[in-house]
Design an enzyme around this catalytic site. Sequence first.
Site, mmCIF file in Angstrom:
data_model
loop_
_atom_site.group_PDB
_atom_site.id
_atom_site.type_symbol
_atom_site.label_atom_id
_atom_site.label_comp_id
_atom_site.label_asym_id
_atom_site.label_seq_id
_atom_site.Cartn_x
_atom_site.Cartn_y
_atom_site.Cartn_z
ATOM 1 C CB CYS A 18 -0.878 0.045 1.252
ATOM 2 S SG CYS A 18 -1.904 -1.397 1.464
ATOM 3 C CG ASP A 407 35.074 10.274 25.196
ATOM 4 O OD1 ASP A 407 36.273 10.537 25.035
ATOM 5 O OD2 ASP A 407 34.290 10.975 25.850
ATOM 6 C CG ASP A 684 -0.077 -12.801 -0.152
ATOM 7 O OD1 ASP A 684 1.162 -12.725 -0.176
ATOM 8 O OD2 ASP A 684 -0.814 -11.807 -0.041
HETATM 9 P P1 ADP Z 1 38.913 12.766 26.921
HETATM 10 O O1 ADP Z 1 39.466 12.110 25.700
HETATM 11 O O2 ADP Z 1 39.201 11.979 28.136
HETATM 12 O O3 ADP Z 1 37.477 13.132 26.788
HETATM 13 P P2 ADP Z 1 39.802 15.477 26.244
HETATM 14 O O4 ADP Z 1 40.167 15.169 24.840
HETATM 15 O O5 ADP Z 1 38.592 16.303 26.473
HETATM 16 O O6 ADP Z 1 39.733 14.140 27.133
HETATM 17 O O7 ADP Z 1 41.019 16.200 26.929
HETATM 18 C C1 ADP Z 1 42.320 15.613 26.912
HETATM 19 C C2 ADP Z 1 43.211 16.210 27.973
HETATM 20 O O8 ADP Z 1 43.352 17.599 27.744
HETATM 21 C C3 ADP Z 1 42.659 16.086 29.369
HETATM 22 O O9 ADP Z 1 43.036 14.873 29.962
HETATM 23 C C4 ADP Z 1 43.324 17.278 30.055
HETATM 24 O O10 ADP Z 1 44.616 16.946 30.467
HETATM 25 C C5 ADP Z 1 43.386 18.312 28.962
HETATM 26 N N1 ADP Z 1 42.247 19.241 28.992
HETATM 27 C C6 ADP Z 1 41.310 19.407 28.033
HETATM 28 N N2 ADP Z 1 40.449 20.392 28.383
HETATM 29 C C7 ADP Z 1 40.835 20.837 29.607
HETATM 30 C C8 ADP Z 1 40.340 21.845 30.495
HETATM 31 N N3 ADP Z 1 39.275 22.593 30.238
HETATM 32 N N4 ADP Z 1 41.002 22.008 31.661
HETATM 33 C C9 ADP Z 1 42.077 21.267 31.935
HETATM 34 N N5 ADP Z 1 42.580 20.319 31.138
HETATM 35 C C10 ADP Z 1 41.986 20.102 29.977
HETATM 36 MG MG MG Z 2 35.610 13.851 26.307
#
Ligand code: ADP
Ligand code: MG
Length: 707
Positions: A18, A407, A684
């Site tokens: 349909c 993540d 069917d």
């Molecule tokens: P994840 O992969 O664990 O989500 P991110 O990629 O967000 O972590 O950040 C990676 C690293 O960068 C953190 O472990 C920290 O050391 C640093 N970092 C990122 N953003 C911040 C922030 N706003 N203040 C302090 N450290 C930060």
């Molecule tokens: Mg993150």
Amino acid sequence: MHETRREWTISGMDCAGCTQKVTRAVDRIAGVADVRVSLMTQRLSATVTRDAAPRLEEAVRRLGYGIAAHTGMAAQGECGCGHDHDATDAPWYRTGKGRLVLLTGGVLALAWAVRIATTGSLGYAAFVLACLIGVAPVARRAFAALRMGQPFTIEGLMTLAAMGALAIGAAEEAAAVVFLFAVGEVLEGVAAGRARQGIRALADLVPKTAQVEENGTLRTVPAAQVRVGQIVLVRPGDRIPADGTVQDGLGGVDESPVTGESVPRVKGAGDAVHAGSISTDAALRIRVDKEAADTTLARIIRLVEEAQEARAPTERVLDRFSRVYMPGIVGLAALVILIPPLVFGGMWETWIYRGLALLLIGCPCALVISVPAAIASALSAGARRGLLLKGGAVIEAAARTRHVAFDKTGTLTRGTPVVTDLVPTAGVTEAELMSVAAGVEGGSSHPLARAILTRAGGATPAIDARALPGRGAQAQVGGRMAWVTSPAHAAQAGGLSDPAAAARLEAAGKTVVAVFHDRAPLGLIALRDEAREDSAEGIRQLAALGVSATMLTGDNARTAAAIAGPLGLSARAGLLPEDKLTAIRTLSATGPVMMIGDGINDAPALKHASVGVAMGSGTDIALDTADAALLRDRVTDVPALIRLSRAAMGNIRQNITIALGLKAVFLVTSVLGVTGLWIAILADTGATVLVTLNALRLLRMDPTRIR
Ligand code: ADP
Ligand code: MG
């Protein structure tokens, strides 16, 4: 020309054939574009010009369906009745098809009575009459479709077979076939209705009325009319009518209808509550924060409904197949009728009869309904447990998943880190260290920033705050540049003063950030984010499903190993957001990858995975980004998602086997003359009902249970 996107509700569509018929008929109309028809939501949407709309409605009506403009779930003030479904939901005997069953059944019974009571040609005439009465409405629909350029419809095959049977004098069978066809249509309608109920059940979770407090008195109003800012009262045991914030009262709130989380959460003043949840033991005064159409539940329902329209690749393949299947069978029937009598001197009557039976086998109903019914059931089974999938394509991809990339922060861990150690450089006080850090983090929404602000007791004045994704953050504090960065990226800010201390803290599974002011190192802050309780269990279940898991993180290798080790998965550390993307690409080379992130800063990686899954307790972003969302913060819901998808695909395979298998069997028996006309039509209908019932089993499935 002025074009708008419009929606209609269509009644009487019971079979995927349909939807094809409607789509193709409507698509041909000038001024109509982008037609989408969903069998499960009974919805038609299209972009139309103003004068094309009535022509569209007329075309659908001529095909034999009901059509009404769709008003949307949130009734706009004047109508507080809530749902628009009711119109299409009459009991079977009040529908057009139901009446056809009663009519054809009645005249058939009458014809039998006439044959028993009388002798000779009167009985035969009664059957001819019964057949003609029954086939007339079907023929009308077939003719309407024919005029819209569709010669091969189920109604067409039916009409041809019935008239053919009359022509060769098999009036009794012709009448029986017409009757069985009508019965089959009703049964299909009932089965399709059951599959739809899954979605409707979600909509029914929102109470129809709300108790609104106005000038100290309570007034009952339709829930759809509650306005933002009003105060509603919810008594113990009541369902909450709107998304809002608790003003007074303290008690358990069962959010299972919205998130699938079965343990009630205690909610008090200031806490957010969702429409559809139940206040288990307290009277709550709630300030309404969202209009009825914007509540989380309304969005979930919309998402599940839209997901029905996003067709699975398998479904598209079957559609194309059924398009050649019907004409193919008609051609075969023609050969069966012509070849044996012409070439081998067979009896015309015998072979016409067998050819007609073949025509009935040409109905592709069971085949086309097999996929949407299974997908609809799986989608609503998932939605009830907080597993949202945006359509059939996502289910197919999720079922094939070979790797899952997680993540770290907020996904495998709780995402609420706590400051554990402060290591100021010699000559710096802890207060100075925290004050500069709180200046930089005031402008960041990163979980680490929130933890640091909590510890500092608030932000310090700062300007020019900027995030350095995957590295840290920076801002002007007291007129000079300040940084909070990961040790790995500390060089550009001034260089670590005590790398050994950082390494020691990281080896203990802590995340370390270094603080700099005007390139001078002020010290280190260590934070710890606990793994979720069910992370290890989730990884274990994935392994049992034959799916490998990897953690992707921007954190350093030591912290990553300290977290990933006990959970039993491999880790890739020190990744910048673009590195996560590369990691997904590399993983994809060996099989489909599912990426789980918090939906906020992992968007690019989520997009590039075969399936991007956002995990986050019903946050708006989680619902909008990604292919799927897990509303409960549970890692075990990841294997549940895969289990559900695999079950759905398994179900689809069973359905296709049932549909094609039965067709194949009766194709052979019809040609051999073992089975006749009415078995062909029963086959069917039977297959369609069987396939739908099989799909309905998915509704009852609990994907979180390990079998
Ligand atoms: P994840 O992969 O664990 O989500 P991110 O990629 O967000 O972590 O950040 C990676 C690293 O960068 C953190 O472990 C920290 O050391 C640093 N970092 C990122 N953003 C911040 C922030 N706003 N203040 C302090 N450290 C930060
Ligand atoms: Mg993150």
